[in-house]
Scaffold this motif. Structure first.
Motif, PDB file in Angstrom:
ATOM      1  N   LEU A  25      -8.681   9.959  -1.471  1.00 35.55           N
ATOM      2  CA  LEU A  25      -8.138   9.696  -0.145  1.00 35.55           C
ATOM      3  C   LEU A  25      -7.927   8.206   0.113  1.00 35.55           C
ATOM      4  N   SER A  26      -8.764   7.365  -0.456  1.00 35.09           N
ATOM      5  CA  SER A  26      -8.743   5.924  -0.168  1.00 35.09           C
ATOM      6  C   SER A  26      -7.758   5.152  -1.041  1.00 35.09           C
ATOM      7  N   ILE A  27      -7.691   5.515  -2.325  1.00 33.35           N
ATOM      8  CA  ILE A  27      -6.856   4.747  -3.265  1.00 33.35           C
ATOM      9  C   ILE A  27      -5.390   4.686  -2.839  1.00 33.35           C
ATOM     10  N   PRO A  28      -4.781   5.781  -2.404  1.00 30.25           N
ATOM     11  CA  PRO A  28      -3.378   5.676  -1.979  1.00 30.25           C
ATOM     12  C   PRO A  28      -3.158   4.676  -0.851  1.00 30.25           C
ATOM     13  N   LEU A  29      -4.113   4.555   0.067  1.00 26.08           N
ATOM     14  CA  LEU A  29      -3.984   3.598   1.162  1.00 26.08           C
ATOM     15  C   LEU A  29      -4.126   2.167   0.659  1.00 26.08           C
ATOM     16  N   LEU A  30      -5.009   1.966  -0.293  1.00 26.52           N
ATOM     17  CA  LEU A  30      -5.220   0.628  -0.847  1.00 26.52           C
ATOM     18  C   LEU A  30      -3.995   0.119  -1.592  1.00 26.52           C
ATOM     19  N   TRP A  31      -3.213   1.034  -2.151  1.00 27.19           N
ATOM     20  CA  TRP A  31      -2.096   0.659  -3.018  1.00 27.19           C
ATOM     21  C   TRP A  31      -0.736   0.869  -2.369  1.00 27.19           C
ATOM     22  N   GLU A  32      -0.697   1.031  -1.042  1.00 26.50           N
ATOM     23  CA  GLU A  32       0.578   1.208  -0.353  1.00 26.50           C
ATOM     24  C   GLU A  32       1.454  -0.037  -0.432  1.00 26.50           C
ATOM     25  N   ASP A  33       0.820  -1.203  -0.388  1.00 20.25           N
ATOM     26  CA  ASP A  33       1.545  -2.479  -0.436  1.00 20.25           C
ATOM     27  C   ASP A  33       1.209  -3.173  -1.752  1.00 20.25           C
TER      28      ASP A  33
END
Length: 504
Positions: free
Chosen positions: A42-50
């Motif tokens: 759940l967290s990794i996609p948010l960390l790598w959005e930018d």
């Protein structure tokens, strides 16, 4: 019990909602990713959005195919830099600013050069940039926000790859925000890029925000060879019922057919920032609108004829929230009656102060009242600064102490300040709360810190403070003990374009 279910993944919707709350808190997201596999997914996609963090670059290089890895091997000197990654990180990208990303590649390469891991530096920036953008295209990155900011003659991206990026973007149907800025020197490149750019806008099905910088909206090439577009492209696209914000930044409105904007059915805000040729043709088209003209921001780069400005503000005064101009543009008494009808001003920017107009204009600050949250005043001279300028700056500072609203989110002052005036100003504003206070003393003399300690620090009136003079570590610690954080002036200085993008 509920807590254990959250950690073990039995309440996925609730857990996802909690982690989404930390979308911009990268430190917390990184901690969440280390809890367990479920939280990591759940967290990794948010960390790598930018992707603009230079520390991401090596991870992207690990995802290259074998042929591209072999190309890079001629330049790289690192043991096994291409081991497999746990996630397909490029697939998580939602926001891409080409300039920021290219800057991150440069930062990464500089780090590697410092560590002596570059075997051959010839053209390595271009090679890495091309390979990673190619990787993004192959992974069919599905962007929500695309900020295309490229100067062709100075770009690390090859022209051929840029066309591939634009072609790929045409196939993305879910862009919500699109920003475009490009200076093009070659006419052949110009027409090819223009064709793809128009196709991008026409192909989108959910475009909500769009911004244009250094663009001419007419049927003729700009004199400065910036991109020109027919503004009617919005009406011939899928944007009619989705586009709700348009930002024009440093845009040329010569010969523009602006009436087409009225066809946009859900447009909520228009922002005109430092544009040129806001002439009678442009204003008359706006006056002919049958729908409200929802101009939220007007920052003037050049003088608008006073009768035209009056017409424009009469048409949009119920919506205008942000305004800025150079005081030297107009004579005393011309602006105040016009702007005074705008009762919702949140952001007010004054530049290049003029002796004759200063104090009537400053009275606008008082008339704006509690709606004003952001105020920026810059005293600038291209020529020699005289003793009259110094006295004027001093009087402005003292006048401000009498007219500021009781609460400000942001106050930035670039003035010639002497310690006595500064002390008086702080005393007069002792009951005013300012979240972010930025002070630039153009006189470059005098110690202002003692007065800030006395009137600001001990009263806890400010949360963030930036001042362009040397500050000791002991001073910083003392301010921090009162929950006041010293910050860099440039980092906290609000620019109109950034303000509009953040607030709307």
């Amino acid at each position: 019990m509920t807590c254990s279910k959250l950690f073990s993944g039995y309440l996925p919707e609730l857990t996802d909602e909690i982690i989404q709350y930390f979308r911009n808190d990268y430190k917390t997201l990184h901690s969440c990713a280390l809890v367990n596999r479920f939280w990591s997914r759940l967290s990794i996609p948010l960390l790598w959005e930018d992707p603009s963090d230079f520390r991401f670059i090596e991870t992207y290089l690990r995802r290259l195919n074998e042929d591209d890895k072999n190309k890079l091997n001629n330049y790289w000197n690192k043991n096994n830099p291409y081991s497999n990654t746990l996630f397909n990180y490029p697939s998580f990208i939602k926001y891409l600013n080409t300039k920021k990303f290219i800057d991150s590649i440069n930062s990464f390469i500089n780090e590697e050069k410092f560590s002596n891991r570059i075997k051959n530096s010839d053209n390595i920036e271009r090679i890495i940039c091309d390979l990673i953008f190619k990787l993004f295209i192959e992974n069919e990155v599905n962007l929500h926000t695309f900020e295309l900011e490229v100067i062709i003659d100075d770009s690390l991206v090859s022209f051929e790859l840029l066309l591939e990026c634009l072609k790929f973007t045409c196939n993305m149907k879910n862009l919500e925000s699109f920003y475009f800025q490009m200076a093009i020197m070659d006419y052949d490149e110009y027409y090819k890029i223009k064709e793809f750019l128009m196709e991008i806008i026409k192909s989108q099905q959910n475009l909500k925000n769009t911004s244009f910088e250094n663009v001419s909206f007419n049927d003729f090439l700009s004199l400065e060879n910036n991109m020109n577009l027919p503004i009617s492209l919005f009406t011939s696209s899928n944007c009619l019922n989705t586009l709700n914000k348009i930002v024009f930044f440093d845009t040329d409105f010569r010969n523009v057919e602006f009436k087409a904007i009225e066809s946009l059915n859900v447009l909520e805000s228009i922002h005109i920032l430092y544009c040129i040729n806001l002439n009678s043709n442009f204003i008359q088209q706006i006056m002919s609108f049958t729908k409200p003209f929802k101009l939220k921001s007007l920052f003037m780069k050049t003088k608008i004829q006073i009768r035209l400005l009056e017409s424009l503000l009469q048409k949009s005064c119920d919506y205008l929230e942000n305004i800025g101009f150079e005081l030297s543009m107009y004579k005393s008494g011309q602006l105040e009656p016009i702007i005074n009808q705008c009762t919702k001003i949140r952001y007010f920017e004054l530049r290049r102060i003029n002796n004759q107009i200063t104090f009537p204009t400053l009275n606008l600050i008082k008339s704006f009242g509690n709606s004003l949250n952001y105020l920026s005043i810059e005293f600038r001279r291209h020529s020699h600064v005289s003793s009259d300028d110094i006295r004027l700056s001093s009087n402005i500072f003292l006048k401000l102490g009498e007219i500021l609203p009781p609460k400000l989110e942001y106050l930035s002052l670039s003035l010639m300040i002497n310690a006595r005036d500064f002390n008086t100003f702080l005393f007069k504003t002792r009951n005013i709360i300012i979240k972010k206070l930025l002070i630039e003393n153009l006189m470059k003399e005098g110690d202002l810190i003692p007065y800030i300690k006395e009137h600001v620090m001990k009263e806890k009136r400010v949360k963030y403070l930036a001042i362009d003079e040397s500050v000791t570590e002991n001073d910083i610690k003392e301010f921090e003990s009162y929950n006041i954080k010293f910050v860099n002036f440039d980092d906290f200085y609000i620019r109109a374009y950034e303000f509009v993008n953040e607030m709307y």
